[in-house]
Design a protein around this motif. Structure first.
Motif, PDB file in Angstrom:
ATOM      1  N   CYS B 189      -7.042  -9.572  -3.758  1.00  0.00           N
ATOM      2  CA  CYS B 189      -8.425  -9.940  -3.494  1.00  0.00           C
ATOM      3  C   CYS B 189      -8.513  -9.727  -1.891  1.00  0.00           C
ATOM      4  N   VAL B 239      -4.318 -13.170  -4.708  1.00  0.00           N
ATOM      5  CA  VAL B 239      -3.580 -12.970  -3.829  1.00  0.00           C
ATOM      6  C   VAL B 239      -4.256 -12.105  -2.517  1.00  0.00           C
ATOM      7  N   VAL B 240      -4.403 -12.769  -1.383  1.00  0.00           N
ATOM      8  CA  VAL B 240      -4.893 -11.947  -0.504  1.00  0.00           C
ATOM      9  C   VAL B 240      -4.131 -11.660   0.870  1.00  0.00           C
ATOM     10  N   PRO B 241      -3.962 -10.168   1.176  1.00  0.00           N
ATOM     11  CA  PRO B 241      -2.928 -10.011   2.427  1.00  0.00           C
ATOM     12  C   PRO B 241      -3.821 -10.120   3.682  1.00  0.00           C
TER      13      PRO B 241
END
Lengths: 260, 260
Positions: B189, B239-241
């Motif tokens: 995301c 999961v956000v980078p």
């Protein structure tokens, strides 16, 4: 200009409400807008974006000098970000037109933006939809010359009002340690890639327990000529526009190829 | 697998070294690598990227349980970011292959990434060139079920090792408050645009001075289906980078048109 037409400017910092840097900034802002000061009652350097959630906050009105803002100053027991939140929620008569933070005693260029209480206060204002500017002078000295860059600081503030800086946009302004006549002007930049390499000094307390003092060396890893570090070296004030979406958008497609 | 082939994993958090969230994460990481724990000796929630520059740091070896890492744990008197810096500079035998932070008691999705000590520890590892992952469970309870997402947490860690996550890349992983069988999977995301709307509770101390407690309401301003908030609502781990160049690159050309 009638009082009600003046922009409402919230002034804060991280070195504490009596620090020479913020006192200089207050004077400069009195010439531009209606100033409210809500700043920490003690030094809060390196506090980053910390907020006070497990403890109480005091916030007391005080009169420090005879400036035009003298009846509109509050010292807060919390962090710089607490000051901005409290100001907006409890103290200011309306949403400010601008928040300025600083002038910080010491650089907040490149990666320092993330450790800085001064810049975190400005970023918090940004998050709350208020245009904001953080100012920092690359001189740690208590008696640093905060007035040398006065005309540039006021120019940046006036331009941000004139151009109606978008809600939530934040500027990180750093000022080289130079006398007025040596300041070359203003450069728009990006944040340099840099890092602190720490070296902890180890000591023993009187009971024999080991403790540490953090020290460190700043390392600029970026050879680009379009960075804040480069502009400062050349004698320019650096202006980096700052945003707070931390997403590494360029890595999303890579991540989507992982086996999740 | 020989010990020297195992990845060296630094575990930290912001709720303190004895919090159930980090104890659960340590157990999960013992099955993957050689674990070192350097975590705060007391709760440090909301400390953001604060560092300790005007005060001393203590860092003591301690044995908390009988896990494989039990001889490799230190409690530090500083912030989560201090823990990472001290670990890398003074404690670890070599640069870690991965830093994991958490599991936080409470969400660090969207704008919370910037206030979070858990995520700031991970971001600090990123700045120092270490792949890092922060884990947070959307449940503040002390007795929350940190094991429900075990297989997903281990999958994310194993994938990040297998895919050789780039140096300095940081993942912000949030876990919905759901039993194991209700967890739908993992979604990559972006950070949702959101804000906290504060409401300070005002009280009087026994001497009559006014003080405040910060309270607030979380407000998601983002209708996008590709955000972390959306994924969590649907029952997925988000999961956000994350990256730490704060430059608003899109605004540089606008700024260059201002009259500087």
């Amino acid at each position: 200009m009638k009082s009600e037409q003046k922009p409402l400017i919230l002034v804060t910092n991280d070195d504490g409400i009596t620090a020479p840097g913020v006192r200089a900034l207050i004077k400069m802002m009195n010439e531009i807008g209606e100033v409210y000061v809500i700043a920490p009652d003690s030094p809060q350097s390196g506090m980053g974006h910390a907020i006070t959630i497990n403890s109480t906050l005091f916030c007391e009105k005080m009169k420090i000098d005879d400036g035009e803002q003298s009846e509109r100053e509050w010292a807060c027991s919390g962090t710089p970000v607490d000051c901005v939140k409290l100001a907006i929620t409890k103290i200011l008569p309306r949403k400010p037109d601008l928040c300025v933070s600083g002038i910080n005693h010491g650089s907040n260029s490149s990666i320092n933006v993330i450790y800085s209480g001064t810049m975190s206060a400005a970023v918090e204002a940004g998050i709350e939809g208020i245009p904001a500017i953080g100012f920092s002078l690359c001189d740690f000295s208590y008696s640093a010359d905060f007035l040398a860059a006065k005309k540039f600081i006021q120019k940046i503030v006036r331009e941000s009002i004139k151009n109606q800086m978008p809600k939530g946009m934040v500027l990180n302004v750093n000022i080289p340690k130079l006398p007025e006549e040596k300041l070359k002007g203003i450069k728009v930049c990006r944040q340099a890639k840099a890092v602190w390499v720490e070296d902890y000094v180890e000591r023993k307390d009187p009971r024999g327990r080991t403790y540490y003092w953090m020290t460190g060396e700043f390392k600029n890893l970026d050879k680009g000529k379009d960075t804040d570090e480069s502009a400062l070296e050349e004698g320019y004030l650096s202006v980096v526009p700052i945003q707070y979406d931390m997403t590494a958008h360029h890595f999303i497609s890579d991540l989507n190829r992982w086996d999740f």
